[in-house]
Write a protein that holds these residues in place. Structure first.
Motif, PDB file in Angstrom:
ATOM      1  N   ASP A 137       0.839  -0.954   0.032  1.00 21.04           N
ATOM      2  CA  ASP A 137      -0.033   0.028  -0.012  1.00 21.04           C
ATOM      3  C   ASP A 137       0.884   1.221  -0.121  1.00 21.04           C
ATOM      4  O   ASP A 137       0.834   2.311   0.656  1.00 21.04           O
ATOM      5  CB  ASP A 137      -0.844   0.158   1.117  1.00 21.04           C
ATOM      6  N   ALA A 138       1.772   1.344  -1.104  1.00 22.12           N
ATOM      7  CA  ALA A 138       2.598   2.522  -0.987  1.00 22.12           C
ATOM      8  C   ALA A 138       2.959   2.833  -2.488  1.00 22.12           C
ATOM      9  O   ALA A 138       2.704   2.224  -3.453  1.00 22.12           O
ATOM     10  CB  ALA A 138       3.918   1.782  -0.440  1.00 22.12           C
ATOM     11  N   SER A 139       3.507   4.042  -2.580  1.00 20.90           N
ATOM     12  CA  SER A 139       4.157   4.485  -3.998  1.00 20.90           C
ATOM     13  C   SER A 139       5.501   3.843  -4.057  1.00 20.90           C
ATOM     14  O   SER A 139       6.151   3.761  -2.949  1.00 20.90           O
ATOM     15  CB  SER A 139       4.188   6.052  -4.035  1.00 20.90           C
ATOM     16  N   SER A 196      -2.917  11.290  -5.341  1.00 15.16           N
ATOM     17  CA  SER A 196      -2.776  12.579  -4.490  1.00 15.16           C
ATOM     18  C   SER A 196      -1.752  13.521  -4.878  1.00 15.16           C
ATOM     19  O   SER A 196      -1.770  14.627  -4.449  1.00 15.16           O
ATOM     20  CB  SER A 196      -2.748  12.548  -2.836  1.00 15.16           C
ATOM     21  N   ASP A 241       2.933  12.077   3.569  1.00 13.76           N
ATOM     22  CA  ASP A 241       1.486  11.623   4.041  1.00 13.76           C
ATOM     23  C   ASP A 241       1.226  10.017   3.264  1.00 13.76           C
ATOM     24  O   ASP A 241       0.467   9.200   3.539  1.00 13.76           O
ATOM     25  CB  ASP A 241       0.316  12.406   3.043  1.00 13.76           C
ATOM     26  N   LYS A 242       2.205   9.895   2.589  1.00 11.11           N
ATOM     27  CA  LYS A 242       2.036   8.346   1.832  1.00 11.11           C
ATOM     28  C   LYS A 242       3.441   7.679   1.690  1.00 11.11           C
ATOM     29  O   LYS A 242       4.606   8.166   1.371  1.00 11.11           O
ATOM     30  CB  LYS A 242       1.540   8.663   0.460  1.00 11.11           C
ATOM     31  N   ARG A 243       3.396   6.363   2.141  1.00  9.97           N
ATOM     32  CA  ARG A 243       4.764   5.620   2.381  1.00  9.97           C
ATOM     33  C   ARG A 243       5.188   5.438   0.940  1.00  9.97           C
ATOM     34  O   ARG A 243       4.318   5.103   0.170  1.00  9.97           O
ATOM     35  CB  ARG A 243       4.144   4.302   2.752  1.00  9.97           C
ATOM     36  N   THR A 244       6.363   5.834   0.618  1.00 12.19           N
ATOM     37  CA  THR A 244       6.978   5.894  -0.605  1.00 12.19           C
ATOM     38  C   THR A 244       8.303   5.118  -0.619  1.00 12.19           C
ATOM     39  O   THR A 244       9.188   5.150   0.243  1.00 12.19           O
ATOM     40  CB  THR A 244       7.323   7.348  -1.126  1.00 12.19           C
ATOM     41  N   ASP A 289       0.707   7.383  -6.094  1.00 11.48           N
ATOM     42  CA  ASP A 289      -0.740   7.871  -5.530  1.00 11.48           C
ATOM     43  C   ASP A 289      -1.236   8.788  -6.408  1.00 11.48           C
ATOM     44  O   ASP A 289      -0.558   9.964  -6.401  1.00 11.48           O
ATOM     45  CB  ASP A 289      -0.682   7.942  -4.015  1.00 11.48           C
TER      46      ASP A 289
END
Length: 263
Positions: free
Chosen positions: A127-129, A186, A214-217, A184
């Motif tokens: 669930d990551a970029s 976003s 904000d997003k796990r990368t 993502d």
């Protein structure tokens, strides 16, 4: 549109994207370059001639550039304002969904799953970029986006920082970003807020740096070999590698290279 053996670079990129599960392909081009759109358009007259002459192998080559379930959308980038701006041009088609970015002049060869398929599977599992990286000599850091990561688990690690084209002495590592991204949706909002940098360009790297808040990368060391076909030697190397892996050309190519090297 430069060919490597029997396909243009753009076809390798398309095949890799389709293998990864993409069913809508968005091509960002400028208003002067019609060759890509022409390539994916139907050539009714040529198909009719080949069909009439019974040249089924050639006919399948021009008919199979896109499977029937895949659509191609062409978007014009009015000004060359950087990779970030080019990606932003695709937002009306993509919306807020996860998507991939493929730079076709980075050709990646692998015996198994393509680099983008590997990345898409990882992005779904974690669930990551996911951003493709490879190690480069430190003196080349000024030609790439460079990432700093926490410890790798297998082939991937969480990105802690990303810097666009740092001087070798300032580079946080020697892990360079190459032309594959799974991002993502976003990031589009972040691209709109990204201020232009040198040359007035909007850098995708800067938006990714904001996305990480904000997003796990993840940085991902893909399986495969990358050829920089934006350089002449990279295109030559890719042609040799793909010829040696080609069912019909491998032996003649080896024989010619042996003869050429013996001269």
């Amino acid at each position: 549109m430069l060919p490597v053996v029997d396909k243009p670079l753009i076809q390798y990129a398309v095949d890799e994207a389709i293998e990864a599960g993409c069913d809508t392909l968005v091509f960002i081009t400028n208003r002067y370059k019609h060759a890509v759109a022409d390539y994916f358009d139907k050539a009714y007259e040529l198909e009719h001639k080949l069909e009439k002459k019974g040249k089924s192998e050639l006919l399948s080559l021009i008919r199979d550039v896109l499977p029937s379930h895949v659509r191609a959308v062409f978007v014009t980038q009015a000004e060359a304002l950087g990779l970030g701006h080019a990606v932003l041009c695709a937002e009306p088609v993509i919306g807020n969904e996860p998507f991939a970015v493929v730079l076709p002049d980075d050709l990646i060869w692998n015996k198994g799953p393509g680099a983008l398929k590997q990345m898409a599977d990882l992005a779904e599992a974690e669930d990551a970029s996911v951003i493709a990286v490879q190690d480069v000599p430190r003196e080349q850091s000024g030609s790439y986006g460079i990432v700093a990561t926490r410890d790798f688990s297998g082939r991937h690690g969480d990105i802690e920082a990303i810097v666009e084209k740092p001087r070798p002495e300032d580079a946080p590592s020697t892990l360079a970003v190459v032309g594959r991204y799974v991002l993502d949706g976003s990031i589009f909002d972040l691209l709109r807020k990204t201020r232009p940098g040198a040359g007035g360009e909007i850098q995708l790297t800067d938006a990714i740096a904001s996305l990480m808040a904000d997003k796990r990368t993840l940085a991902y060391r893909f399986q495969g070999r990358r050829f920089d076909c934006g350089s002449r030697i990279g295109l030559v190397e890719a042609t040799i590698e793909f010829a040696l892996d080609h069912e019909d050309l491998a032996e003649p190519a080896r024989a010619y290279m042996r003869a050429a090297l013996a001269r």
